[in-house]
Design an enzyme around this catalytic site. Structure first.
Site, PDB file in Angstrom:
ATOM      1  N   ASN A  19       0.840  -1.196   0.000  1.00 14.59           N
ATOM      2  CA  ASN A  19       0.000   0.000   0.000  1.00 14.59           C
ATOM      3  C   ASN A  19       0.885   1.260   0.000  1.00 14.59           C
ATOM      4  O   ASN A  19       1.539   1.560   1.003  1.00 14.59           O
ATOM      5  CB  ASN A  19      -0.904  -0.034   1.247  1.00 14.59           C
ATOM      6  CG  ASN A  19      -1.896   1.099   1.263  1.00 14.59           C
ATOM      7  OD1 ASN A  19      -1.584   2.210   0.863  1.00 14.59           O
ATOM      8  ND2 ASN A  19      -3.104   0.821   1.730  1.00 14.59           N
ATOM      9  N   LYS A  22       0.468   3.814   2.907  1.00 15.65           N
ATOM     10  CA  LYS A  22       1.094   3.444   4.186  1.00 15.65           C
ATOM     11  C   LYS A  22       2.590   3.764   4.155  1.00 15.65           C
ATOM     12  O   LYS A  22       3.157   4.274   5.123  1.00 15.65           O
ATOM     13  CB  LYS A  22       0.930   1.945   4.453  1.00 15.65           C
ATOM     14  CG  LYS A  22      -0.468   1.498   4.823  1.00 15.65           C
ATOM     15  CD  LYS A  22      -0.400   0.011   5.177  1.00 15.65           C
ATOM     16  CE  LYS A  22      -1.719  -0.571   5.587  1.00 15.65           C
ATOM     17  NZ  LYS A  22      -1.587  -2.012   5.926  1.00 15.65           N
ATOM     18  N   ASP A  78      -0.820  -4.236  10.003  1.00 16.11           N
ATOM     19  CA  ASP A  78      -2.195  -4.461   9.588  1.00 16.11           C
ATOM     20  C   ASP A  78      -3.050  -3.470  10.362  1.00 16.11           C
ATOM     21  O   ASP A  78      -2.804  -3.208  11.547  1.00 16.11           O
ATOM     22  CB  ASP A  78      -2.635  -5.896   9.886  1.00 16.11           C
ATOM     23  CG  ASP A  78      -3.836  -6.277   9.037  1.00 16.11           C
ATOM     24  OD1 ASP A  78      -3.699  -6.350   7.808  1.00 16.11           O
ATOM     25  OD2 ASP A  78      -4.920  -6.496   9.614  1.00 16.11           O
ATOM     26  N   GLY A 159      -8.303   5.306   1.982  1.00 23.53           N
ATOM     27  CA  GLY A 159      -9.193   4.420   2.732  1.00 23.53           C
ATOM     28  C   GLY A 159     -10.403   5.150   3.312  1.00 23.53           C
ATOM     29  O   GLY A 159     -11.111   5.879   2.607  1.00 23.53           O
TER      30      GLY A 159
HETATM   31  P1  ITT Z   1      -0.924  -4.137   2.959  1.00 23.97           P
HETATM   32  O1  ITT Z   1      -1.625  -5.345   3.525  1.00 23.97           O
HETATM   33  O2  ITT Z   1      -0.146  -4.431   1.730  1.00 23.97           O
HETATM   34  O3  ITT Z   1      -0.101  -3.419   4.013  1.00 23.97           O
HETATM   35  P2  ITT Z   1      -3.620  -3.088   2.701  1.00 23.97           P
HETATM   36  O4  ITT Z   1      -4.212  -1.853   2.112  1.00 23.97           O
HETATM   37  O5  ITT Z   1      -4.183  -4.419   2.260  1.00 23.97           O
HETATM   38  O6  ITT Z   1      -2.041  -3.057   2.488  1.00 23.97           O
HETATM   39  P3  ITT Z   1      -4.617  -3.645   5.346  1.00 23.97           P
HETATM   40  O7  ITT Z   1      -4.804  -5.084   5.085  1.00 23.97           O
HETATM   41  O8  ITT Z   1      -4.015  -3.243   6.657  1.00 23.97           O
HETATM   42  O9  ITT Z   1      -3.709  -2.942   4.249  1.00 23.97           O
HETATM   43  O10 ITT Z   1      -6.024  -2.939   5.083  1.00 23.97           O
HETATM   44  C1  ITT Z   1      -6.444  -1.957   5.823  1.00 23.97           C
HETATM   45  C2  ITT Z   1      -7.487  -1.140   5.087  1.00 23.97           C
HETATM   46  O11 ITT Z   1      -7.973  -0.234   6.088  1.00 23.97           O
HETATM   47  C3  ITT Z   1      -6.907  -0.250   3.976  1.00 23.97           C
HETATM   48  O12 ITT Z   1      -7.012  -0.827   2.716  1.00 23.97           O
HETATM   49  C4  ITT Z   1      -7.768   0.999   4.094  1.00 23.97           C
HETATM   50  O13 ITT Z   1      -8.998   0.818   3.450  1.00 23.97           O
HETATM   51  C5  ITT Z   1      -8.038   1.055   5.589  1.00 23.97           C
HETATM   52  N1  ITT Z   1      -7.036   1.888   6.275  1.00 23.97           N
HETATM   53  C6  ITT Z   1      -5.848   1.517   6.810  1.00 23.97           C
HETATM   54  N2  ITT Z   1      -5.214   2.558   7.342  1.00 23.97           N
HETATM   55  C7  ITT Z   1      -6.009   3.628   7.139  1.00 23.97           C
HETATM   56  C8  ITT Z   1      -5.907   4.993   7.432  1.00 23.97           C
HETATM   57  O14 ITT Z   1      -4.836   5.493   8.023  1.00 23.97           O
HETATM   58  N3  ITT Z   1      -6.914   5.784   7.085  1.00 23.97           N
HETATM   59  C9  ITT Z   1      -8.012   5.302   6.466  1.00 23.97           C
HETATM   60  N4  ITT Z   1      -8.181   4.035   6.126  1.00 23.97           N
HETATM   61  C10 ITT Z   1      -7.189   3.194   6.466  1.00 23.97           C
END
Ligand code: ITT
Length: 203
Positions: A19, A22, A78, A159
């Site tokens: 991501n 992130k 996560d 997100g």
């Molecule tokens: P990685 O697993 O590759 O790190 P991912 O996007 O799949 O990336 P997650 O499994 O942790 O990450 O998913 C968390 C979701 O939650 C992410 O796709 C966003 O929709 C949301 N999210 C995470 N952090 C956030 C933030 O700071 N602000 C808003 N939404 C967030």
């Protein structure tokens, strides 16, 4: 402590995330001397497994998977959004709440429609970072309480940022600059604890 400007401390760490938001956020809060390397930069273009039912489990799964592939010290994180009125939701399914390849907008739409007419808007973000090296790991948690808005506001971030107002602010995360978001951020809280651990243990 490696925090003075004349520090010679330098550490390179792989951040096991696909991501880019992130990666950008974590680089913005990373202390001097700590170089964060993304998966693309090491040539990893696949997907890390996320099949556990807790953020702790998924965070560990991503970090241990990468370590088994490359053998470098690395960390993963996560994150889940947990809404009080919808126990456990979207939670570990935050990224795929409206389906496997759902967009951020589709996830927000689903969340807002499930909360239509619901008075209790309380929610929290939870981030768990896992640092993994040589078969051993440590985890660092950051939680930020807040509320879900009635409709999306703002265009920064990613997100669920347009629908989350952290406690102590009147703005959504998406109405904030990155610096403002970092003053409240669940991600920053977990990352600060992690950076502190690195300084204590690796310097
Ligand atoms: P990685 O697993 O590759 O790190 P991912 O996007 O799949 O990336 P997650 O499994 O942790 O990450 O998913 C968390 C979701 O939650 C992410 O796709 C966003 O929709 C949301 N999210 C995470 N952090 C956030 C933030 O700071 N602000 C808003 N939404 C967030």
């Amino acid at each position: 402590m490696g925090t003075t400007p004349d520090t010679v401390w330098h550490k390179r760490l792989i951040f096991a995330t696909s991501n880019p938001h992130k990666l950008y956020e974590v680089r913005s809060i990373s202390p001097p001397g700590l170089e964060i390397v993304g998966l693309k930069e090491i040539g990893f273009l696949g997907e890390l497994p996320e099949t556990r039912d807790t953020v702790e489990g998924n965070s560990l799964q991503k970090a241990s998977h990468l370590w088994q592939l490359y053998g470098f010290p690395c960390f993963a994180e996560d994150t889940g959004l947990f809404v009080d009125a919808l126990p456990g939701e979207p939670g570990v399914y935050s990224a795929r709440y409206a389906g496997k390849n759902a967009t951020y907008q589709e996830n927000i739409n689903k969340l807002l429609s499930k909360l239509a007419g619901v008075e209790n808007r309380r929610a929290h973000f939870k981030t768990v970072i896992t640092y993994y090296d040589r078969g051993e790991y440590v985890q660092f948690t950051g939680v930020t309480e807040g509320e879900i808005t009635i409709s999306p506001r703002g265009s920064s971030g990613f997100g669920y940022d347009p629908v989350f107002v952290p406690a102590g602010s009147s703005k959504t995360y998406a109405e904030m600059t990155l610096e403002e978001k970092n003053a409240f951020s669940h991600r920053k809280k977990s990352f600060d604890a992690f950076a502190n651990f690195l300084f204590q243990n690796l310097v």
